[in-house]
Write an enzyme that holds these catalytic residues in place. Structure first.
Site, mmCIF file in Angstrom:
data_model
loop_
_atom_site.group_PDB
_atom_site.id
_atom_site.type_symbol
_atom_site.label_atom_id
_atom_site.label_comp_id
_atom_site.label_asym_id
_atom_site.label_seq_id
_atom_site.Cartn_x
_atom_site.Cartn_y
_atom_site.Cartn_z
ATOM 1 N N ASN A 1 0.856 -1.186 0.000
ATOM 2 C CA ASN A 1 0.000 0.000 0.000
ATOM 3 C C ASN A 1 0.892 1.237 0.000
ATOM 4 O OD1 ASN A 1 -1.839 2.034 0.484
ATOM 5 N ND2 ASN A 1 -2.230 1.467 2.620
ATOM 6 N N HIS B 1 -9.704 0.250 4.776
ATOM 7 C CA HIS B 1 -8.422 0.540 5.431
ATOM 8 C C HIS B 1 -8.691 1.463 6.619
ATOM 9 C CE1 HIS B 1 -4.414 2.168 6.156
ATOM 10 N NE2 HIS B 1 -3.950 1.087 5.536
ATOM 11 N N GLY C 1 1.887 2.116 10.586
ATOM 12 C CA GLY C 1 2.728 3.302 10.456
ATOM 13 C C GLY C 1 3.381 3.751 11.747
ATOM 14 N N SER D 1 3.291 -2.305 10.162
ATOM 15 C CA SER D 1 4.749 -2.206 10.327
ATOM 16 C C SER D 1 5.485 -3.497 9.976
ATOM 17 C CB SER D 1 5.088 -1.732 11.746
ATOM 18 O OG SER D 1 4.541 -0.453 11.981
ATOM 19 N N GLU E 1 -5.307 -5.725 10.264
ATOM 20 C CA GLU E 1 -4.359 -4.642 10.492
ATOM 21 C C GLU E 1 -4.704 -3.938 11.808
ATOM 22 O OE1 GLU E 1 -2.381 -3.157 6.693
ATOM 23 O OE2 GLU E 1 -4.267 -2.095 6.839
ATOM 24 N N GLU F 1 -7.296 4.001 7.717
ATOM 25 C CA GLU F 1 -7.234 5.444 7.451
ATOM 26 C C GLU F 1 -8.524 5.912 6.778
ATOM 27 O OE1 GLU F 1 -3.447 5.436 5.413
ATOM 28 O OE2 GLU F 1 -2.478 4.841 7.268
ATOM 29 N N LYS G 1 0.036 4.210 -0.081
ATOM 30 C CA LYS G 1 -0.665 5.346 0.536
ATOM 31 C C LYS G 1 -0.601 6.569 -0.387
ATOM 32 C CE LYS G 1 0.525 3.562 5.054
ATOM 33 N NZ LYS G 1 -0.074 3.589 6.364
HETATM 34 C C1 PEP Z 1 -0.913 0.014 5.800
HETATM 35 O O1 PEP Z 1 -0.908 1.153 5.376
HETATM 36 O O2 PEP Z 1 -1.819 -0.763 5.483
HETATM 37 C C2 PEP Z 1 0.174 -0.437 6.654
HETATM 38 C C3 PEP Z 1 0.146 -1.641 7.157
HETATM 39 O O3 PEP Z 1 1.176 0.478 6.881
HETATM 40 P P1 PEP Z 1 2.595 0.177 7.597
HETATM 41 O O4 PEP Z 1 3.157 -1.075 7.004
HETATM 42 O O5 PEP Z 1 3.422 1.383 7.280
HETATM 43 O O6 PEP Z 1 2.329 0.025 9.052
#
Ligand code: PEP
Length: 251
Positions: free
Chosen positions: A9, A95, A173, A212, A167, A97, A11
């Site tokens: 992703n 997601h 993040g 992460s 997630e 966000e 973003k």
């Molecule tokens: C994400 O944006 O779905 C995500 C898992 O980000 P990160 O790997 O940076 O934590």
């Protein structure tokens, strides 16, 4: 036997120049044949990425879409039909966000999920709890309710053509990663929830972990029995790091 998948992703990152560099780096990666790899760029970069990865075995998906599959008078939105026409194969739905910053409800997520499938694309349904919810012991009930918002409305059978991504919001993040045991507990519960309605389907549905993920922790996470790969944010913006994560999923 489930085929592992690693999804990147990107973003809201990238310019045409940096995206071209990332495409170049991805095209140099030795990716394992047994792993499905997909990337999710910003929508204005989709065509560039589709063209740039055309010779490679990397699928392309959108980070978002409209809640209806057909074209229409929805200024600023992109319909799943248009994404399919472009050559996309996947769309992220729900997601964290999108849920927290843009206020997408379970119903919105469910509508997008249905629109994506109606267009012949594969939704990647993201679910996960906040830190407050985890600390309150609500992780499994929160994740279960997010999953049930789709299962209850559309039926469990829709997961024959969908991917689930667990997630934990507190791990996205932040550099904090769920331990393999913490992630496995939730993944097993998601699979059990699907198995309670369709045990055969539950064995085939892919459940990715996101939060992460890096090359350094990927192998331990992907080694858990119910973790079928990863949804990778920040680390997917580095082709070498992302390639290493893909290789971890293939080992
Ligand atoms: C994400 O944006 O779905 C995500 C898992 O980000 P990160 O790997 O940076 O934590």
């Amino acid at each position: 036997m489930r085929r592992p998948m690693v999804a990147g992703n990107w973003k809201m990152y990238g310019t045409r120049t940096s995206v071209a560099e990332l495409i170049g780096g991805l095209n140099q990666q030795a990716l394992p044949a047994g792993v499905d790899v997909a990337v999710f760029p910003v929508s204005v970069h989709l065509q560039q990425v589709l063209d740039g990865l055309a010779e490679n075995n990397i699928a392309v998906g959108s980070q978002n879409c409209a809640f209806q599959s057909e074209q229409g008078a929805l200024t600023g939105e992109v319909s799943p039909v248009q994404l399919a026409d472009l050559g996309c194969q996947f769309v992220l739905v729900g997601h964290s966000e999108r849920r927290s910053v843009f206020g997408e409800s379970d119903r919105d997520v469910c509508n997008k999920f249905a629109a994506v499938q109606a267009s012949g694309l594969i939704p990647v349904l993201c679910v996960g709890e906040t830190l407050e919810q985890r600390n309150a012991g609500e992780t499994l009930s929160v994740v279960s309710a997010q999953l049930d918002a789709v299962v209850g409305e559309l039926g469990v059978g829709v997961f024959a053509k969908a991917v689930i991504a667990y997630e934990p919001v507190w791990a996205i993040g932040t550099g904090l990663t769920a331990t393999p045991q913490q992630a496995q507990e939730v993944h097993a519960e998601i699979r059990a929830q699907i198995a309670s309605k369709d045990s055969v389907l539950a064995e085939s549905v892919r459940i990715l972990y996101g939060g992460s993920v890096k090359a350094a922790n990927a192998a331990d996470l992907f080694g858990m029995p119910d973790i079928d790969g990863g949804l990778v944010g920040g680390a997917s913006l580095n082709a070498d790091e992302f390639g290493a994560i893909c290789r971890a999923a293939g080992s």
